[in-house]
Motif scaffolding. Structure first.
Motif, mmCIF file in Angstrom:
data_model
loop_
_atom_site.group_PDB
_atom_site.id
_atom_site.type_symbol
_atom_site.label_atom_id
_atom_site.label_comp_id
_atom_site.label_asym_id
_atom_site.label_seq_id
_atom_site.Cartn_x
_atom_site.Cartn_y
_atom_site.Cartn_z
ATOM 1 N N GLY A 145 4.984 -14.783 13.083
ATOM 2 C CA GLY A 145 6.025 -14.366 14.014
ATOM 3 C C GLY A 145 5.538 -13.349 15.029
ATOM 4 N N CYS A 146 4.562 -12.523 14.618
ATOM 5 C CA CYS A 146 4.001 -11.501 15.510
ATOM 6 C C CYS A 146 2.797 -12.012 16.290
ATOM 7 N N ASN A 147 2.377 -13.265 16.041
ATOM 8 C CA ASN A 147 1.207 -13.850 16.696
ATOM 9 C C ASN A 147 -0.039 -13.001 16.466
ATOM 10 N N THR A 148 -0.229 -12.604 15.197
ATOM 11 C CA THR A 148 -1.400 -11.817 14.828
ATOM 12 C C THR A 148 -2.114 -12.498 13.662
ATOM 13 N N THR A 149 -3.290 -11.999 13.325
ATOM 14 C CA THR A 149 -4.061 -12.523 12.194
ATOM 15 C C THR A 149 -3.581 -11.853 10.917
ATOM 16 N N VAL A 150 -3.437 -12.637 9.860
ATOM 17 C CA VAL A 150 -2.963 -12.116 8.578
ATOM 18 C C VAL A 150 -3.843 -10.951 8.134
ATOM 19 N N PRO A 151 -3.249 -9.864 7.581
ATOM 20 C CA PRO A 151 -4.066 -8.739 7.119
ATOM 21 C C PRO A 151 -4.794 -9.071 5.814
ATOM 22 N N MET A 152 -6.024 -8.563 5.704
ATOM 23 C CA MET A 152 -6.881 -8.852 4.554
ATOM 24 C C MET A 152 -7.604 -7.581 4.123
ATOM 25 N N TRP A 153 -7.848 -7.451 2.816
ATOM 26 C CA TRP A 153 -8.532 -6.291 2.253
ATOM 27 C C TRP A 153 -9.566 -6.717 1.211
ATOM 28 N N ARG A 154 -10.644 -5.942 1.121
ATOM 29 C CA ARG A 154 -11.519 -6.014 -0.042
ATOM 30 C C ARG A 154 -10.825 -5.278 -1.187
ATOM 31 N N THR A 155 -10.964 -5.813 -2.399
ATOM 32 C CA THR A 155 -10.246 -5.255 -3.547
ATOM 33 C C THR A 155 -11.239 -4.760 -4.604
ATOM 34 N N GLY A 205 -2.416 -0.169 -4.706
ATOM 35 C CA GLY A 205 -3.442 0.675 -5.308
ATOM 36 C C GLY A 205 -4.035 0.101 -6.575
ATOM 37 N N ASP A 206 -3.256 -0.741 -7.290
ATOM 38 C CA ASP A 206 -3.752 -1.327 -8.532
ATOM 39 C C ASP A 206 -4.932 -2.266 -8.303
ATOM 40 N N ILE A 207 -5.072 -2.784 -7.076
ATOM 41 C CA ILE A 207 -6.215 -3.655 -6.788
ATOM 42 C C ILE A 207 -7.154 -2.991 -5.773
ATOM 43 N N GLY A 208 -7.073 -1.665 -5.691
ATOM 44 C CA GLY A 208 -8.042 -0.926 -4.906
ATOM 45 C C GLY A 208 -7.729 -0.774 -3.433
ATOM 46 N N ILE A 209 -6.497 -1.079 -3.025
ATOM 47 C CA ILE A 209 -6.116 -0.944 -1.613
ATOM 48 C C ILE A 209 -5.462 0.420 -1.430
ATOM 49 N N ALA A 210 -6.157 1.312 -0.735
ATOM 50 C CA ALA A 210 -5.680 2.686 -0.599
ATOM 51 C C ALA A 210 -4.589 2.826 0.457
ATOM 52 N N ASP A 211 -4.659 2.004 1.506
ATOM 53 C CA ASP A 211 -3.717 2.144 2.621
ATOM 54 C C ASP A 211 -3.296 0.765 3.106
ATOM 55 N N ILE A 212 -2.058 0.393 2.853
ATOM 56 C CA ILE A 212 -1.553 -0.933 3.201
ATOM 57 C C ILE A 212 -1.423 -1.099 4.709
ATOM 58 N N THR A 213 -1.491 -0.018 5.459
ATOM 59 C CA THR A 213 -1.385 -0.106 6.924
ATOM 60 C C THR A 213 -2.737 -0.294 7.599
ATOM 61 N N LYS A 214 -3.831 -0.294 6.818
ATOM 62 C CA LYS A 214 -5.172 -0.380 7.407
ATOM 63 C C LYS A 214 -5.978 -1.487 6.735
ATOM 64 N N PRO A 215 -5.787 -2.736 7.169
ATOM 65 C CA PRO A 215 -6.547 -3.844 6.572
ATOM 66 C C PRO A 215 -8.026 -3.774 6.946
ATOM 67 N N ASP A 216 -8.862 -4.342 6.088
ATOM 68 C CA ASP A 216 -10.297 -4.437 6.369
ATOM 69 C C ASP A 216 -10.591 -5.533 7.383
ATOM 70 N N TYR A 217 -9.726 -6.548 7.409
ATOM 71 C CA TYR A 217 -9.841 -7.658 8.360
ATOM 72 C C TYR A 217 -8.430 -7.997 8.836
ATOM 73 N N GLY A 218 -8.338 -8.634 10.007
ATOM 74 C CA GLY A 218 -7.038 -9.034 10.521
ATOM 75 C C GLY A 218 -6.256 -7.854 11.082
ATOM 76 N N ASP A 219 -4.943 -8.032 11.158
ATOM 77 C CA ASP A 219 -4.068 -7.058 11.811
ATOM 78 C C ASP A 219 -3.012 -6.537 10.842
ATOM 79 N N PRO A 220 -2.631 -5.267 10.959
ATOM 80 C CA PRO A 220 -1.595 -4.741 10.069
ATOM 81 C C PRO A 220 -0.232 -5.362 10.371
#
Length: 271
Positions: A145-155, A205-220
């Motif tokens: 809906g936002c025309n962005t890339t899905v957010p992704m994180w290393r875990t 945080g249970d899977i090592g993601i410290a900040d849900i607003t800052k993806p490692d790949y893609g867009d928040p």
């Protein structure tokens, strides 16, 4: 290095996968491919030298959630006929990433100048296939809906190792209301060839993601107060594994910039 900016796609018929690939080949599409060729399977890409291909194949076999293989080339052959008769792996993704010793050294729109006779291409299932099923069931995908890339994180979820390949699973996230999250588990369980059911719900945080607003790949994307973050295994995992394994040479897709195939998403469903 600076990451190239994507630009909007221009293609006469976005429903025809061959037309989409031709537009990509011309350089008319250099961004994410979400929403293109609806109903058709899109794939993540990993290309490795032949002497590493057997170990990588074993890695994918041991880690089918993040790395479900849907296509495999012969060494040096840019064609993958099972995915598209006119397909050329060197030109038909909007953007690639070239790696040397685990470091990204280029992000081209065409890899013909990097091509070698010993390279083997692995096409890995993509969550775009199950997203279509979720949308058809009335479950919205905020990044679309936002025309962005899905957010992704290393875990902190470790993949099973194979040879030099080891490292953390990468996950993609979609915010869903609890009732939609339950339905999403039911729907995506039918698609094991494209990552299947989520690997985690809530509590990043249970899977090592410290900040849900800052993806490692893609867009928040926003996670509203009445929503759960729902995490699926992601086909960007090979990129984190390649960075950890540091092979002398490798090529992957740029996150969100997929291979559009002729396969239909309905063929990916187990039921």
């Amino acid at each position: 290095m600076a990451i190239a900016q994507f630009r909007a796609p221009h293609v006469a018929d976005v429903t025809d996968p061959a037309a989409v690939r031709r537009a990509i080949r011309r350089g008319d599409i250099t961004g994410h491919t979400a929403g293109l060729a609806p109903g058709r399977v899109q794939g993540n890409l990993a290309i490795l030298p032949r002497d590493l291909a057997a170990d990588f194949l074993r890695f994918c076999t041991l880690n089918p959630k993040p790395c479900p293989i849907i296509g495999l080339s012969d060494p040096g052959d840019p064609a993958v006929p099972s995915l598209g008769a006119d397909l050329d792996i060197r030109t038909d993704l909007p953007r690639y990433r070239v790696w040397k010793d685990g470091v990204m050294v280029d992000e081209p729109t065409d890899i013909r100048s990097w091509w070698r006779d010993d390279l083997v291409s692995f096409v890995i299932g993509c969550s775009f296939s199950f997203e279509e099923a979720l949308i058809q069931d009335g479950i919205p995908m905020r990044h679309i809906g936002c025309n962005t890339t899905v957010p992704m994180w290393r875990t902190n979820i470790a993949c099973a190792p194979a040879g030099p390949f080891a490292g953390p699973m990468v996950v993609s996230m979609r915010p869903l209301k609890p009732a939609d999250a339950i339905r999403a588990v039911q729907i995506t369980s039918r698609f094991p060839a494209v990552h299947g059911a989520p690997v985690h719900l809530g509590l990043p945080g249970d899977i090592g993601i410290a900040d849900i607003t800052k993806p490692d790949y893609g867009d928040p994307v926003e996670v509203k107060s009445d929503e759960l973050p729902v995490f699926w295994a992601c086909g960007v995992t090979p990129q984190s594994v390649i960075a950890a394994a540091k092979p002398p040479f490798a090529i992957t897709h740029a996150p969100g910039s997929m291979l559009v195939t002729d396969l239909t998403n309905s063929r990916m469903a187990a039921l």
